[in-house]
Design a protein around this motif. Structure first.
Motif, PDB file in Angstrom:
ATOM      1  N   ASP A 174       0.825  -1.213   0.000  1.00 22.43           N
ATOM      2  CA  ASP A 174       0.000   0.000   0.000  1.00 22.43           C
ATOM      3  C   ASP A 174       0.855   1.257   0.000  1.00 22.43           C
ATOM      4  N   ILE A 175       1.926   1.261   0.780  1.00 19.45           N
ATOM      5  CA  ILE A 175       2.803   2.437   0.799  1.00 19.45           C
ATOM      6  C   ILE A 175       3.550   2.563  -0.523  1.00 19.45           C
ATOM      7  N   GLU A 176       3.863   1.445  -1.162  1.00 20.56           N
ATOM      8  CA  GLU A 176       4.528   1.511  -2.462  1.00 20.56           C
ATOM      9  C   GLU A 176       3.609   2.137  -3.503  1.00 20.56           C
ATOM     10  N   ASN A 177       2.303   1.865  -3.419  1.00 20.77           N
ATOM     11  CA  ASN A 177       1.349   2.529  -4.310  1.00 20.77           C
ATOM     12  C   ASN A 177       1.375   4.040  -4.127  1.00 20.77           C
ATOM     13  N   VAL A 178       1.462   4.473  -2.876  1.00 12.27           N
ATOM     14  CA  VAL A 178       1.567   5.907  -2.584  1.00 12.27           C
ATOM     15  C   VAL A 178       2.844   6.466  -3.191  1.00 12.27           C
ATOM     16  N   SER A 189      -5.706   4.564  -6.778  1.00 16.12           N
ATOM     17  CA  SER A 189      -4.950   3.425  -6.262  1.00 16.12           C
ATOM     18  C   SER A 189      -4.115   3.838  -5.060  1.00 16.12           C
ATOM     19  N   ALA A 190      -3.482   5.025  -5.158  1.00 14.03           N
ATOM     20  CA  ALA A 190      -2.668   5.517  -4.039  1.00 14.03           C
ATOM     21  C   ALA A 190      -3.543   5.831  -2.829  1.00 14.03           C
ATOM     22  N   VAL A 191      -4.698   6.439  -3.063  1.00 13.27           N
ATOM     23  CA  VAL A 191      -5.599   6.771  -1.963  1.00 13.27           C
ATOM     24  C   VAL A 191      -6.094   5.501  -1.280  1.00 13.27           C
ATOM     25  N   ALA A 192      -6.369   4.470  -2.085  1.00 13.78           N
ATOM     26  CA  ALA A 192      -6.800   3.199  -1.506  1.00 13.78           C
ATOM     27  C   ALA A 192      -5.737   2.661  -0.551  1.00 13.78           C
TER      28      ALA A 192
END
Length: 588
Positions: A138-142, A317-320
């Motif tokens: 999830d942090i990698e998406n951010v 995707s980043a917000v998710a």
């Protein structure tokens, strides 16, 4: 007492703007870098507006024989504009990548730190793999979104506004033709993103569930094989993998429509614009160079719209991922910032006063009172589920009592800091946890500042020195995860050595001699005798020889203390303890 995996509520997906504001807070801490990036973005956007104008002027100059000598100059100027635009683009991208990595580093650090402050109840209700997914995936998406999205959003908004102003200046009719794309784009994007946001959120949740299942399957692989449940677990994996495939498929399908939808609108807009421009050129209302200029601006107008649409797709995707990270950060820690100034040297007086505790609306402990004076040993006995381990968890403040008080040397443990409470305590568990590090480092976890003489003496007192020296690298031998590579008894001896090195005022033994062979048990009992000497000890055990010498035995059943006293006194009463004794403590 506490189920490892409980059903979770469906995650909400309606907090887009609050999440974006929190993400912006992390970026805002590095405002000077952001200001430099913004200046570069403004410069780059301005240059992108100048380029089409120079191109149209150059074409008109070329067609006009009276100004043909300025063509080389215009060409050189156009090349310079594009070259400077490229340089500013590289610099702003470099700065933004640096900024995004620092931001994600801070988020990951804050998340990892916060995880260590959460109560055990949180980990009881969430799979380990799901938590790991939030720390990594999830942090990698951010991170991936921040690398490019902030620059592109700034650039797209500035380019969009600047291009619109220039187009209105050049030709109002052609501007109206170009703007027909806006309502179509708005309603189309609204329809797509409404679905994309839901599926990206579901995809992140399903990925976390799958990570959790995989982690659990690997940890319990031996049990799975013993019980011949490979096929059942493979079936569950297929089901969870299918859920992830379905949510990922829907997220990617709907998000994939966005660039296709934008390209269709771009091509339609360009075709209509070219047709109207040709009609105007025939009537000599506009020049050929102006039409070329306007089509370039029209392309430049639709491109940031397309970029914003694609960025919004990635942003979802980043917000998710960010929402799932912030969910953990919003969990309340298990401690207060209290610090009792009057609490100094710990003698080891432990008292439970009418303590009750419920877990998920079920009372686990009911009005429990017990007392261990400094240097005394008390034992907790009773059938499985009686509440023995819960008492230890409450003493360590892993959970908070719903009623009653727990005192350490007369001070309520809620008034103590974590360090004040836990530094004087040491655990020796049935299944001790050892880290993937050297034996010496595992010992030093009990007291990082210990000298070599101190940790060597602790190992000798725990009867661990002899087996350690027979290992290939002695105290520098690297252990695998959870101490794999040495026997259960040897792991227990290291755990006792670690507790001895800690020099606690209160010692907690939870089934410390269970599942150990007779020879090793003798060594462990000798080591425990040295460790318990002069210390307050709270013992949970099913074996008689570990509790018969206790100063007081508390007998629990269904979360209540139903008997207490010394071993021989309890036998004389012929109550519940007597029945446990007759049937053997191992069967309790």
């Amino acid at each position: 007492m506490s189920p490892r995996h409980l059903p979770k509520e469906r995650v909400k997906v309606d907090n887009l703007w609050p999440t974006l504001r929190r993400m912006w807070h992390y970026l805002g801490t590095r405002k000077w870098t952001l200001i430099v990036v913004l200046i570069l973005v403004i410069t780059s956007s301005a240059l992108s507006l100048i380029g089409p104008y120079l191109l149209g002027t150059m074409i008109d100059d070329f067609l006009d024989v009276t100004t043909k000598r300025s063509f080389i100059y215009s060409l050189s100027l156009l090349a310079s504009v594009y070259l400077i635009s490229i340089v500013t683009g590289y610099v702003q991208q470099f700065l933004m990548i640096t900024l995004s990595q620092e931001t994600v580093f801070e988020m990951r650090r804050e998340l990892f730190t916060h995880l260590h402050t959460l109560p055990l109840k949180y980990f009881d209700e969430h799979q380990d793999g799901d938590i790991m997914s939030r720390l990594t995936n999830d942090i990698e998406n951010v991170s991936q979104t921040l690398n490019t999205a902030v620059i592109q959003v700034f650039s797209s908004v500035l380019t969009l506004a600047g291009t619109l102003i220039v187009m209105i200046t050049l030709s109002l009719p052609l501007t109206f033709v170009t703007l027909f794309i806006i309502p179509v784009l708005y309603f189309g994007m609204k329809w797509l993103t409404k679905r994309t946001r839901v599926y990206f959120k579901q995809q992140a949740k399903d990925l976390g569930d799958l990570f959790g299942f995989i982690e659990e399957s690997i940890s319990g692989l031996a049990v799975i094989k013993i019980l011949s449940q490979e096929a059942a677990f493979q079936k569950q994996f297929i089901e969870k993998n299918e859920q992830l495939r379905e949510s990922g498929y829907k997220a990617q399908v709907y998000s994939g429509f966005i660039p296709k939808f934008m390209n269709m609108l771009n091509n339609m807009s360009f075709a209509i614009l070219t047709f109207v421009g040709a009609l105007l050129a025939i009537t000599q209302a506009v020049s050929v160079g102006m039409i070329v200029t306007f089509t370039q601006y029209a392309r430049q107008f639709t491109r940031p719209l397309s970029d914003l649409a694609n960025q919004f797709n990635g942003l979802l995707s980043a917000v998710a991922g960010a929402e799932r990270v912030f969910e953990i950060l919003d969990e309340q820690p298990d401690y207060t910032h209290a610090h009792n100034e009057s609490f100094d040297t710990v003698k080891g007086d432990v008292s439970f006063q009418h303590v009750s505790f419920k877990y998920h609306n079920e009372w686990i402990l009911k009005d429990v009172s017990l007392h261990a004076k400094p240097g005394e040993t008390i034992a907790l006995v009773g059938p499985t589920g009686a509440g023995k381990t819960t008492i230890l968890n409450l003493l360590m403040r892993f959970y908070l009592p719903d009623q009653g008080d727990i005192l350490l040397d007369g001070q309520n443990i809620l008034t103590l800091s974590e360090d004040q409470l836990r530094r004087p305590l040491a655990f020796v568990l049935q299944d001790p946890y050892l880290f993937e590090a050297s034996i010496k480092d595992n010992l030093l976890f009990g007291k990082p500042e210990a000298t070599e003489a101190e940790w060597l003496e602790a190992a000798k007192l725990a009867n661990a020195d002899s087996f350690i020296r027979h290992l290939p690298n002695g105290y520098d031998t690297l252990l695998r995860e959870d101490g794999k590579g040495i026997s259960q008894g040897e792991r227990q001896l290291l755990s006792i050595a670690r507790a001895i090195l800690r020099d606690p005022a209160v010692l907690i033994l939870d089934e410390a001699t269970s599942s150990i062979d007779t020879v090793t048990e003798v060594k462990i009992q000798q080591a425990l005798a040295r460790l318990m000497a002069g210390r307050t000890s709270i013992v949970i055990a099913h074996r008689l020889n570990t509790i018969e010498s206790a100063d007081c035995i508390y007998v629990l059943n269904n979360g209540e203390v139903i008997e207490f006293g010394r071993h021989h006194d309890l036998l004389k009463r012929q109550g519940f303890y007597y029945q446990l004794y007759r049937h053997g403590f191992n069967d309790a």
